[in-house]
Design an enzyme around this catalytic site. Structure first.
Site, mmCIF file in Angstrom:
data_model
loop_
_atom_site.group_PDB
_atom_site.id
_atom_site.type_symbol
_atom_site.label_atom_id
_atom_site.label_comp_id
_atom_site.label_asym_id
_atom_site.label_seq_id
_atom_site.Cartn_x
_atom_site.Cartn_y
_atom_site.Cartn_z
ATOM 1 C CD GLU A 1 -2.603 1.035 2.744
ATOM 2 O OE1 GLU A 1 -3.548 1.823 2.918
ATOM 3 O OE2 GLU A 1 -2.295 0.141 3.568
ATOM 4 C CE LYS B 1 -7.303 1.411 3.314
ATOM 5 N NZ LYS B 1 -6.088 1.788 4.063
ATOM 6 C CB CYS C 1 -4.686 -1.938 4.107
ATOM 7 S SG CYS C 1 -3.914 -2.203 5.726
ATOM 8 C CB THR D 1 18.068 5.351 28.016
ATOM 9 O OG1 THR D 1 18.265 6.250 29.110
ATOM 10 C CG2 THR D 1 19.260 5.464 27.071
#
Length: 557
Positions: free
Chosen positions: A47, A129, A169, A412
C-alpha cells in the site's frame, strides 16, 4: 486455461521511504524485474509503496500529488519491456488536474488511497480504497475519500487466464469489498498493505485474513510493507492463504523480500518463514525502528548516556544491532551518587559490544550549580530540584556532543517512566529519538534476558539483577517513588492501553492506592510527554500518534 493451472505471483515486500518517489519507483522496478526473471507474471507491491506510508500532510500539497502521478507513469514506462508482466503499485491518486487542497470538502472528493495495475507500459486499471481506518495511528479520513464516493466498483484483471481482484489493507477487514471483487469475477483476492506493527498484530492479521478467504472462498495474497517510518514500524511477513484460509506461504519478518508463490483457483504454494516468538518480534521492531530512523534521516551515528542501568544497556544493545558498533558512542557521566558497580558494569558492557566509551564527571558542574543557587536556596533542604539539575547537566553534555559531531542522542526512558513522569524534562528526556518509549519496564527486563540467551551475554548479568535506580541521591531506588513495576505496568496496560476505568482496575484486584496514584501520575505528566522525542511504537497504544489527551483536564475515571 485448465482449472488446475497456476500463475506465479511475487509478493514484493519493500522498505519504502516517505517522499522518495524516485527511490521507491526504482525499487519497485528492480523487484519487478527480479520477479519476472523468476517466472512471475504478477507482482504485488505494498500500500502506497510509491510514496511511502504514511505520507501525512504531504498529501495536501498539489506538487506532491502531481509528482506521484508522474512517478507512476514513469514506473509503468520502465516496466514496458517485461512481456506478460502485471505489477500492482500502491499510490495516492487524485481525479482531475489539481483541486484546491486548502479546501477540505473539495480536496477529499478528489484524493484516494489507490492501487494501479501496470502492464505493457500502461496503467490499465486503478482501484481506490473503500474502507478508511481512523483509529490508533491511522488518520486516513483526513486525507482520502472512499472509492465509493467516486462511484467506483470492484477492479478485476486477468493474468494468464486467472482473474485477480484488488483490495487495499482495511478493505479486507470488512465483508463488502472482497465480496464485490468476487461478484465481479475475481478468483484470487490480492490485498496490498501498510499495516503498522504492534505486539500481537501478526496473529490477528492472519486470523482476520483467513476469515476473509473462507468467506469469499478464494485464495488471498497479502503483500506488506517493511521498515521504519518515524514512530511506526512495518514488520513485513507478507503471506498467502489458500481458499480455506490456511497459511500457504509467508515472507520473513522485518526485512525486504521477494516471495514467489504459485496460485491457482483454490490452492497456493510457496516458502513459509516461521513466526518469531514475541520477544524476537519486539526486538526486530526496535532494531528496525532505530536503523531506519537514523539511516533515512542521514545521521552519521548515535550518542547515548550509559549509566550502568538496565534501560541504557538495552538501548545500547539495540543500537549496536541496528547500526554496528562503529556508529555508536557511549558516555558515562557519573554523579556524586553513582555507585562503583555502575562504572564497572557500564565499562564492561561497552567493551563487550566494542563501542566507543567516554567518561565525563558531572560533579564539578553540579557543585557550580549548587554554588550559584546557594543564596536562592538558603535554608531549604535538597530535594528533586537537585536531582533534576544532575539529569539536566547530563542532557546538556550529550546535546553539546551531538551538536559538535552530528550524531543524534538516543534517550533511554521506558514506557513506565514516561507514563508516570519518572523522567526529567531537558534532562534524561533530552535527545532526538526515544528507542524504548513504548517498552514497559517489565518488558525491558524480558528483552534483556532474551537478548543474552541468543548467544553471547552482551548485557552484564548484574545490570539485569540489581534493583533499578536513578542514582541521583544516596541509596535511591525506583521503588521508593513508584509501585513495584509488575503492579505499575499492570495498571498502565489496563488504563492506558485498554481504556479500563479506575474502578474496574481496582475491582480486578489492584490496590486502590496504587491505582489512584498511577492514574493520577499518567494524567498530570501529559505536559512532559508532549515535549518528549518521538519513539518506536510496539504496542497497540503508545504515547504518540494514538494517544491524544488534553494536558488540562479534571476528568478522573
Amino acid at each position: 486455461m485448465p482449472s488446475n493451472s497456476t500463475v506465479k505471483v511475487a509478493l514484493a515486500q519493500i522498505n519504502a521511504t516517505v517522499g522518495d518517489l524516485a527511490g521507491n519507483a526504482r525499487k519497485i522496478v528492480e523487484f519487478s524485474r527480479r520477479a519476472h526473471a523468476q517466472g512471475a507474471r504478477l507482482v504485488l507491491t505494498p500500500e502506497l509503496a510509491l510514496c511511502g506510508y504514511p505520507p501525512e500532510d504531504l498529501l495536501l500539497r498539489p506538487a506532491f500529488m502531481q509528482a506521484c502521478a508522474q512517478a507512476l507513469a514513469e514506473c509503468a514506462e520502465a516496466l514496458a519491456d517485461l512481456p506478460g508482466l502485471h505489477v500492482v503499485v500502491g499510490h495516492p491518486h487524485q481525479w482531475g488536474e489539481r483541486g484546491d487542497v486548502r479546501s477540505k470538502s473539495h480536496a477529499v472528493q478528489q484524493r484516494y488511497n489507490a492501487a494501479s495495475v501496470l502492464a505493457g507500459g500502461k496503467i490499465i486499471a486503478t482501484y481506490c480504497k473503500r474502507e478508511l481506518p481512523n483509529y490508533q495511528v491511522f488518520d486516513e479520513r483526513r486525507y482520502f475519500a472512499s472509492g465509493r464516493d467516486a462511484g467506483q466498483g470492484a477492479v478485476v484483471f486477468e493474468v494468464e487466464g486467472l482473474k485477480f481482484g484488488l483490495n487495499i489493507c482495511e478493505d479486507a477487514w470488512f465483508d463488502e469489498p472482497a465480496r464485490a471483487a468476487k461478484a465481479a469475477g475475481a478468483e484470487v483476492l490480492c490485498v496490498i498493505n501498510a499495516s503498522p506493527f504492534h505486539l500481537g498484530k501478526v496473529t490477528e492479521r492472519e486470523e482476520r485474513m483467513a476469515l476473509r478467504a473462507r468467506d469469499v472462498g478464494m485464495p488471498l495474497l497479502y503483500s506488506h510493507l517493511t521498515g521504519g517510518q518515524d514512530e511506526v514500524v512495518f514488520d513485513g511477513a507478507s503471506f498467502a492463504l489458500d481458499a480455506q484460509g490456511r497459511v500457504a506461504a509467508r515472507a520473513p519478518f522485518f526485512e525486504e523480500a521477494l516471495t514467489i508463490v504459485e496460485v491457482g483457483r483454490e490452492s497456493v504454494t510457496g516458502p513459509t518463514a516461521p513466526v518469531p516468538e514475541m520477544e524476537a518480534q519486539a526486538w526486530g521492531a526496535l532494531v528496525t525502528g532505530v536503523r531506519d530512523y537514523i539511516g533515512k534521516n542521514g545521521f552519521p551515528g548515535i550518542l547515548l548516556g550509559l549509566s550502568g542501568g538496565i534501560d541504557s544497556a538495552l538501548v545500547l544493545a539495540i543500537a549496536v544491532d541496528a547500526l554496528g558498533p562503529e556508529k555508536v558512542r557511549t558516555v558515562m557521566m557519573p554523579s556524586p551518587y553513582t555507585a562503583d558497580i555502575s562504572w564497572i558494569d557500564a565499562r564492561d558492557m561497552a567493551q563487550r559490544l566494542g563501542v566507543r566509551y567516554d567518561e565525563i564527571s558531572i560533579v564539578p558542574m553540579f557543585e557550580a550549580f549548587k554554588q550559584s543557587l546557594a543564596t536562592e536556596f538558603a535554608g531549604l533542604k535538597e530535594d528533586t530540584t537537585e536531582e533534576n539539575i544532575q539529569a539536566r547537566i547530563r542532557g546538556t553534555l550529550l546535546m553539546a556532543l551531538s551538536n559538535k559531531f552530528g550524531a543524534i542522542v538516543l534517550t533511554t526512558g521506558n514506557k513506565s517512566e514516561m507514563a508516570t513522569g519518572y523522567c526529567t524534562l531537558y534532562g534524561d528526556m533530552a535527545g532526538g529519538f526515544a528507542v524504548i518509549k513504548d517498552v514497559a519496564k517489565t518488558l525491558v527486563y524480558r528483552l534483556a534476558v532474551w537478548k543474552n540467551a541468543q548467544g553471547a551475554e552482551v548485557i552484564p548479568s548484574r545490570i539485569i539483577t540489581r534493583p533499578p535506580s536513578a542514582e541521583l541521591r544516596p541509596d535511591q531506588k525506583d521503588q521508593d517513588s513508584l509501585p513495584p513495576y509488575e503492579v505499575l505496568d499492570g495498571i498502565l496496560q489496563r488504563y492506558m492501553e485498554d481504556d479500563q476505568g479506575i474502578d474496574e482496575i481496582i475491582a480486578a484486584g489492584f490496590p486502590a492506592a496504587d491505582v489512584e496514584r498511577v492514574t493520577r501520575l499518567i494524567k498530570i505528566n501529559e505536559y512532559k510527554r508532549r515535549q518528549a522525542p518521538i519513539g518506536i511504537r510496539i504496542t497497540h497504544r503508545a504515547f504518540g500518534r494514538d494517544w491524544r489527551y488534553p494536558i488540562t483536564s479534571k476528568f478522573r475515571a
